[in-house]
Scaffold this active site. Sequence first.
Site, short mmCIF file in Angstrom:
data_model
loop_
_atom_site.label_atom_id
_atom_site.label_comp_id
_atom_site.label_asym_id
_atom_site.label_seq_id
_atom_site.Cartn_x
_atom_site.Cartn_y
_atom_site.Cartn_z
N ARG A 32 -3.78 10.32 3.97
CA ARG A 32 -2.58 11.10 4.24
C ARG A 32 -1.76 11.28 2.96
O ARG A 32 -1.14 12.33 2.74
CB ARG A 32 -1.76 10.34 5.28
CG ARG A 32 -0.39 10.91 5.58
CD ARG A 32 -0.48 12.11 6.45
NE ARG A 32 0.84 12.62 6.81
CZ ARG A 32 1.02 13.76 7.48
NH1 ARG A 32 -0.01 14.47 7.84
NH2 ARG A 32 2.22 14.18 7.78
N LYS A 69 0.82 -1.21 0.00
CA LYS A 69 0.00 0.00 0.00
C LYS A 69 0.86 1.26 0.00
O LYS A 69 0.62 2.19 -0.80
CB LYS A 69 -0.90 0.02 1.24
CG LYS A 69 -1.68 1.33 1.43
CD LYS A 69 -2.53 1.29 2.68
CE LYS A 69 -1.80 1.79 3.90
NZ LYS A 69 -1.76 3.29 3.98
N ASN A 70 1.85 1.29 0.89
CA ASN A 70 2.68 2.49 1.01
C ASN A 70 3.70 2.61 -0.12
O ASN A 70 4.41 3.62 -0.21
CB ASN A 70 3.37 2.51 2.37
CG ASN A 70 2.40 2.76 3.49
OD1 ASN A 70 1.42 3.48 3.32
ND2 ASN A 70 2.62 2.14 4.64
N ASP A 104 4.33 0.36 11.74
CA ASP A 104 3.02 -0.18 11.35
C ASP A 104 2.77 -1.58 11.90
O ASP A 104 1.66 -2.09 11.78
CB ASP A 104 2.89 -0.21 9.82
CG ASP A 104 2.51 1.15 9.25
OD1 ASP A 104 2.14 2.04 10.05
OD2 ASP A 104 2.57 1.32 8.03
N ASP A 164 -5.06 8.21 9.06
CA ASP A 164 -5.24 7.69 10.41
C ASP A 164 -4.91 8.74 11.45
O ASP A 164 -3.97 9.52 11.30
CB ASP A 164 -4.32 6.48 10.64
CG ASP A 164 -4.78 5.25 9.87
OD1 ASP A 164 -5.96 5.20 9.50
OD2 ASP A 164 -3.94 4.37 9.64
N MET A 210 7.17 6.38 17.27
CA MET A 210 6.89 7.21 16.11
C MET A 210 5.61 8.04 16.25
O MET A 210 5.56 9.19 15.83
CB MET A 210 6.79 6.33 14.86
CG MET A 210 7.95 5.37 14.68
SD MET A 210 9.48 6.18 14.18
CE MET A 210 9.14 6.44 12.44
#
Length: 434
Positions: A103, A32-33, A322, A127, A344
Amino acid sequence: MSTTAVREATTQSFVIEGGRPLSGSVRAAGNKNGALPILAACLLTGEPVTLTNLPRIRDVETMMALLHSLGAEVEWTSANEARIHAADLTTHEIDELLAERIRASFLLAGPLLARLGRASVPPPGGDVIGRRRLDPHLHAFERLGVEVSVGERYELRCERLEGAAVFLDEASVMGTENALMAAVLAPGATTLTNAACEPHVQDLCRFLVSLGADIKEIGSNTIHINGVPQLSGGTYRVRPEHIEVGSFIGLAAVTGGDITIEEVEPEDLVSILPSFERLGVRVEVNATSVRVPPNQTLVIRDDVGGQIPKLEDGPWPAFPADLTSIAVALATQAEGTILIFEKMFENRLFFVDKLVSMGARIILCDPHRVIVNGPAQLFGQRMSTPDIRAGMALLIASLCAEGTSTIGNANEIDRGYERIDERLRALGASIERV
């Protein structure tokens, strides 16, 4: 209308009957990222680009809608393949309603500056896991010659981009990606120092190189870019999702199942597997797959001297942020005590009250740290997920809990995990979408 769009229009829940061992094979979806910045980077060329292994998830659908709103031709050509052709961009203004959903909408700033010299970007959504600074993006743009004006929107303008030495004051993944995309067409040499080097950042670099960009030291925290006049089109396969691989390893371990995860890049698991080993998880790694053997007894490995161990995240190649939520859920089923330190994001661990309501023994020390003592017998509850990764952690907990769990706001999980209910049912899980 796509299935994803229909799901987005309704409030949905997952209903899970726990206590069933899972078994079988599952294919890792595209990252996804990695997919989101690669989609944004398609605006850098006027020639058509075909992307394969795209995850069919809400965030990808939203990014494709954003590209379309800017004038690009966008179409799905098969289940996980899409064609993007950005020959004529019709506006530099990013749609506010679409931008507030993800985002990654801010990743369009770099390509728009490179192509049009202007970008008007609303505050991004995504998120709610804590403050996520945009400062590294803006400072990098300024070093490349961009005038930045901040009001209700971020107004960015430049006569032309020029290569420069850029120091990122934090190793921001998206800040690195935005600077990369702006720099590949900027005349001259650009050096990004303290750059992020996560697998999805590397994948963006490889994609840009496949279109003709000149990028050196991919995978390091100092990236060198020599600007080129233009990029071409092409075809590119998005790398598999290492966070999803870690999620499936976690759910296999806690349910006692025998699961093989296919189409894996083992080198992307370099920090994940050792951390899971500390929680007692054994895996068998092959060239393109990972098997989690059944009926594992999870025992947390103490530090030397019998000290309570600590699992902490950080910029790559440290343990990925994550996966901290997944690690917490996994630790509830392992014998022993561990401190999990989420450095983070200050809101990510606030979902643990839901695990506590299920019977988990967790102390929330502060916004960044939890102490987990296991194993704990979990019982089904009614819950709602605040973000993508917390949602997967609650799914994992529900799959090994006694009784029935209901997880509301399932649409949030759909943002990051493709057809997760269908894929879990194929492994033997009792899960329904309602």
